[in-house]
Enzyme design. Structure first.
Site, mmCIF file in Angstrom:
data_model
loop_
_atom_site.group_PDB
_atom_site.id
_atom_site.type_symbol
_atom_site.label_atom_id
_atom_site.label_comp_id
_atom_site.label_asym_id
_atom_site.label_seq_id
_atom_site.Cartn_x
_atom_site.Cartn_y
_atom_site.Cartn_z
ATOM 1 N N PRO A 199 0.824 -1.190 0.181
ATOM 2 C CA PRO A 199 0.020 -0.025 0.020
ATOM 3 C C PRO A 199 0.991 1.334 0.124
ATOM 4 O O PRO A 199 1.987 1.243 0.328
ATOM 5 C CB PRO A 199 -0.798 -0.101 1.420
ATOM 6 C CG PRO A 199 -0.137 -1.097 2.189
ATOM 7 C CD PRO A 199 0.595 -1.939 1.166
ATOM 8 N N GLY A 201 2.987 4.443 0.822
ATOM 9 C CA GLY A 201 3.559 5.007 1.986
ATOM 10 C C GLY A 201 4.266 3.805 2.849
ATOM 11 O O GLY A 201 4.473 4.447 4.027
ATOM 12 N N THR A 202 4.382 2.829 2.368
ATOM 13 C CA THR A 202 5.129 1.636 3.398
ATOM 14 C C THR A 202 6.375 1.718 3.219
ATOM 15 O O THR A 202 7.175 0.962 3.612
ATOM 16 C CB THR A 202 4.396 0.616 2.967
ATOM 17 O OG1 THR A 202 4.323 0.445 1.606
ATOM 18 C CG2 THR A 202 3.021 0.164 3.469
ATOM 19 N N GLU A 421 -11.823 -10.833 13.232
ATOM 20 C CA GLU A 421 -10.692 -11.942 12.580
ATOM 21 C C GLU A 421 -10.780 -13.242 13.696
ATOM 22 O O GLU A 421 -10.622 -14.322 13.046
ATOM 23 C CB GLU A 421 -9.445 -11.016 12.214
ATOM 24 C CG GLU A 421 -9.378 -10.041 11.360
ATOM 25 C CD GLU A 421 -9.821 -10.587 9.909
ATOM 26 O OE1 GLU A 421 -9.627 -11.603 9.794
ATOM 27 O OE2 GLU A 421 -10.827 -9.738 9.639
HETATM 28 N N1 LIG Z 1 9.520 1.390 6.712
HETATM 29 C C1 LIG Z 1 9.816 2.802 6.818
HETATM 30 N N2 LIG Z 1 10.816 3.279 7.561
HETATM 31 C C2 LIG Z 1 11.093 4.460 7.776
HETATM 32 N N3 LIG Z 1 10.639 5.526 7.154
HETATM 33 C C3 LIG Z 1 9.452 5.129 6.329
HETATM 34 C C4 LIG Z 1 9.247 3.669 6.042
HETATM 35 N N4 LIG Z 1 8.110 3.675 5.212
HETATM 36 C C5 LIG Z 1 7.740 4.906 5.004
HETATM 37 N N5 LIG Z 1 8.875 6.024 5.695
HETATM 38 C C6 LIG Z 1 8.788 7.227 5.458
HETATM 39 O O1 LIG Z 1 7.735 7.566 4.598
HETATM 40 C C7 LIG Z 1 8.124 8.602 3.568
HETATM 41 C C8 LIG Z 1 7.540 8.155 2.229
HETATM 42 O O2 LIG Z 1 7.671 6.556 1.837
HETATM 43 P P1 LIG Z 1 7.892 6.181 0.404
HETATM 44 O O3 LIG Z 1 7.580 7.316 -0.590
HETATM 45 O O4 LIG Z 1 9.148 5.254 0.309
HETATM 46 O O5 LIG Z 1 6.745 5.040 0.296
HETATM 47 P P2 LIG Z 1 6.003 4.588 -0.874
HETATM 48 O O6 LIG Z 1 5.476 3.065 -0.377
HETATM 49 O O7 LIG Z 1 7.009 4.591 -2.049
HETATM 50 O O8 LIG Z 1 4.816 5.095 -1.332
HETATM 51 P P3 LIG Z 1 3.997 5.408 -2.510
HETATM 52 O O9 LIG Z 1 3.290 3.934 -2.789
HETATM 53 O O10 LIG Z 1 2.974 6.421 -2.086
HETATM 54 O O11 LIG Z 1 5.040 5.947 -3.568
HETATM 55 C C9 LIG Z 1 9.445 7.825 3.428
HETATM 56 O O12 LIG Z 1 10.191 9.128 2.740
HETATM 57 C C10 LIG Z 1 10.236 7.988 4.797
HETATM 58 O O13 LIG Z 1 10.325 9.184 5.595
HETATM 59 ZN ZN LIG Z 2 -14.130 -11.318 7.568
#
Ligand SMILES: Nc1ncnc2c1ncn2[C@@H]1O[C@H](COP(=O)(O)OP(=O)(O)OP(=O)(O)O)[C@@H](O)[C@H]1O
Ligand SMILES: [Zn+2]
Length: 642
Positions: A199, A201-202, A421
């Site tokens: 998803p 922002g992960t 769940e």
């Molecule tokens: N697992 C993590 N550890 C540390 N920081 C995180 C982590 N996940 C997200 N972040 C923070 O959130 C910011 C945005 O994450 P990132 O852009 O890598 O997500 P993404 O999965 O590529 O999102 P999208 O799918 O929206 O592109 C990162 O720059 C970081 O600061």
């Molecule tokens: Zn269910």
């Protein structure tokens, strides 16, 4: 670069002058055009005489193929609807529309509109080609891939927290990039591409950058949508450029964000698909096949819709490796908070663990945002540290704010999901021939708030009647648990997909698999292959249809009752599991069994505290309880928990 701009300027000027010349040269002819009745116009269209039309409010200028100009007026209220326009286009008539109230001069100008548009596009391109320099990133050629160098801050695996499984899987790629020869000498097969699935922002982008950072290789980044926003052929040539550039810089990482923008299955969608996108996708496939695995280029792509990707992309030699990047669980959240809190002075009352607990459903990006907001709030009032209070306020802001990218759960939703769940899992344990639980989680995924995974995840090839009935029961377990705990008026729509699943399964049982005595061994459906895929239709008499409905209903009702009975009979297990889920959020099958028995999970880390075990989940902010858990009703042992 300034040179290119100059050349562009002169070329545009030249073309403009040319356009004006032409304009005055033959502009007159259009101005003294004769009028034509609307019906004659339609006739001329039908007979194929019309070559071009310009629609200007209610006035339609018509140019016939033999060069005559006519003007016709649309009857009052008549709209040139889509079908007429379609017919015009089908007849090869060029159709232009103009803003109303334009004078004759401008209507002539409109004949040159496409020409001007082309010039516009061209200027746009020239700008793009040079404009990559924004923000210090180096733009190259037409590909728009940005090269992020160490100047942008080196990212390492230490900066990525809470997604250890994904990191482990990518470790190998880092090794390979550090020393490509070593791998190819042993004949090992190196993946060319890895697909990060998860998803928003992960941390997918972060992870890809960390691979490059760890291996000390250049990192190119481009978004899938950069390939498709353009015009025919451009996307494909961007792909080509991108790979050329990558080859020059090998070993390196090329990161394609949102690959689904280019990578959607070909040939689906309306109007026979999108040629430009298909061309781009084909080019991508060709390029990925075209370099050798040992050239040291790794393509990392990210998506949150792996299901829509063209299967060709996932074939061996392309993105054959899929790495899941899920939302973090409670421990992961604590670690991510730790990473971002490094740069922030924390007050003595701040316990990241407690903040992690109060932020169910937050993604890594949400958490980064949370820390940032808290620091800003503290700074605004001139504090030296960031205190718990700041985090609480920041949490509200993040949860309300538009920046939130993922689904964030409230405490109430979390609790409901835990029981839901747990209901699935407990019923699953107590019915015969049921697949064992692989993992239960209350971390939101897609639109689901929680998931219970069974092993094997795929449908088996054969399914006994008993196993099917068991499946029905465990699928109803979620809703049954909601009803028992919160009362029938508080069940949620969270069981939507369970109900869909149960309905489909029960329908197949009675109408296709001969599992209902009343209906016998008859297949009441017929399957049709069409361009939309295969579709099943009921092919039964009115009468049988009614019986099918009854039988489906009976199966589902029985399954629901069965689930409720099982849950009531095993209420302590149910409570234990729900509390365990509230505490740990994700449990493997093995840990789940331990929690059900009342033990602590094995993998739960042992820096442990029996102090905050059990009942109250400390929350960051006290959320007023709107739903009072109901005393489970009906023949239930009194259950003094929670
Ligand atoms: N697992 C993590 N550890 C540390 N920081 C995180 C982590 N996940 C997200 N972040 C923070 O959130 C910011 C945005 O994450 P990132 O852009 O890598 O997500 P993404 O999965 O590529 O999102 P999208 O799918 O929206 O592109 C990162 O720059 C970081 O600061
Ligand atoms: Zn269910």
């Amino acid at each position: 670069m300034g040179n290119a701009r100059n050349i562009a300027f002169w070329v545009v000027l030249f073309l403009l002058i040319l356009a004006l010349f032409n304009l005055f040269g033959n502009g007159q002819t259009t101005m003294n055009s004769r009028t034509l009745s609307y019906s004659d116009f339609i006739q001329k269209v039908d007979s194929g005489e019309v070559g071009a039309v310009v629609i200007d409010g209610e006035q339609v200028q018509v140019q016939t193929r033999d060069g005559q100009n006519w003007v016709t007026i649309k009857p009052e209220g008549e709209v040139l609807n889509e079908t007429l326009i379609d017919t015009l286009i089908a007849k090869g008539v060029s159709v232009k529309a103009e803003r109303q109230q334009q004078s004759g001069f401008f209507s002539v100008l409109s004949l040159w509109l496409p020409f001007l548009v082309l010039i516009g596009i061209w200027i746009f391109f020239m700008n793009r080609m040079q404009g990559g320099g924004r923000g210090g990133a180096m733009g190259f050629g037409k590909s728009r891939a940005k090269l992020l160098t160490e100047k942008h801050g080196r990212v390492t695996f230490d900066d990525v927290a809470g997604i250890d499984e994904a990191k482990e899987e990518l470790e190998e790629i880092v090794e390979f990039l550090r020393n490509p020869q070593k791998f190819s000498r042993l004949g090992g097969k190196i993946p060319k591409g890895a697909l990060l699935v998860g998803p928003p922002g992960t941390g997918k982008t972060l992870l890809a950058r960390a691979i490059a950072g760890e291996a000390g290789v250049p990192f190119f980044t481009i978004s899938g949508s950069d390939f498709v926003e353009m015009f025919v052929g451009v996307g494909a040539s961007r792909v080509r450029d991108m790979f050329e550039q990558a080859k020059k810089n090998a070993p390196c990482i090329v990161f394609i964000d949102e690959i689904d923008a280019v990578g959607r299955s070909r040939g689906v969608g309306y109007g026979g698909g999108n040629d430009e996108r298909e061309q781009t996708l084909n080019q991508l496939l060709v390029e990925m096949d075209g370099f050798e695995a040992n050239e040291g280029i790794i393509i990392v792509a990210a998506t949150n819709r792996p299901d829509v990707l063209d299967p060709a992309l996932l074939r061996p030699g392309r993105f054959d490796r899929q790495v899941q990047v899920p939302n973090p669980d409670i421990k992961g959240r604590e670690k991510i908070l730790g990473v971002h809190a490094r740069k922030v002075p924390l007050g003595p009352d701040v316990d990241l663990r407690i903040i992690a607990r109060g932020t169910p459903g937050f993604s890594g990006a949400d958490l980064a945002n949370l820390v940032n907001e808290a620091a800003l709030l503290a700074a605004r009032i001139g504090k030296r540290f960031v205190t718990l209070d700041d985090f609480e306020k920041a949490k509200d802001k993040v949860m309300m704010g538009p920046e939130r990218r993922s689904m964030v759960m409230t405490e109430d939703e979390k609790k409901l999901t835990a029981y839901h769940e747990a209901g699935h899992a407990i019923v699953g344990i107590h019915v015969p021939q049921h697949d064992p639980v692989h993992k239960v989680t209350i971390i939101p995924r897609g639109r689901a708030l929680g998931v219970t995974f069974y092993l094997p995840e795929r449908d088996k090839l054969s399914l006994t009647r008993e196993a099917a009935l068991s499946k029905l029961a465990s699928a109803m377990g979620g809703k049954a648990a909601e009803e028992l705990v919160f009362g029938p008026e508080n069940v949620t729509n969270g069981a939507y997909s369970d109900i869909q699943h149960v309905t489909n399964l029960a329908t197949a049982m009675v109408s296709q698999w001969g599992m209902s005595d009343k209906l016998g061994n008859i297949n009441y459906t017929s399957t049709q292959e069409s361009f939309l895929g295969s579709q099943s239709h009921f092919n039964a008499s009115e009468e049988s249809r009614e019986i099918i409905d009854q039988e489906v209903r009976r199966l589902v009702d029985e399954a629901y009752d069965r689930a409720k009975t099982i849950l009531k009979d095993n209420w302590q297990e149910m409570e234990n599991l729900a509390q365990g889920l509230l505490e740990y959020e994700t449990l493997t099958g093995e840990d789940m069994m331990r929690v059900i028995r009342g033990d602590a999970p094995k993998t739960g880390d042992d820096d442990d505290d029996s102090s905050d075990k059990g009942s109250a989940v400390p929350s960051l902010t006290a959320i007023p309880k709107t739903k009072k858990p109901k005393e489970p009703k009906g023949g239930l042992e009194p259950e003094p928990s929670a």
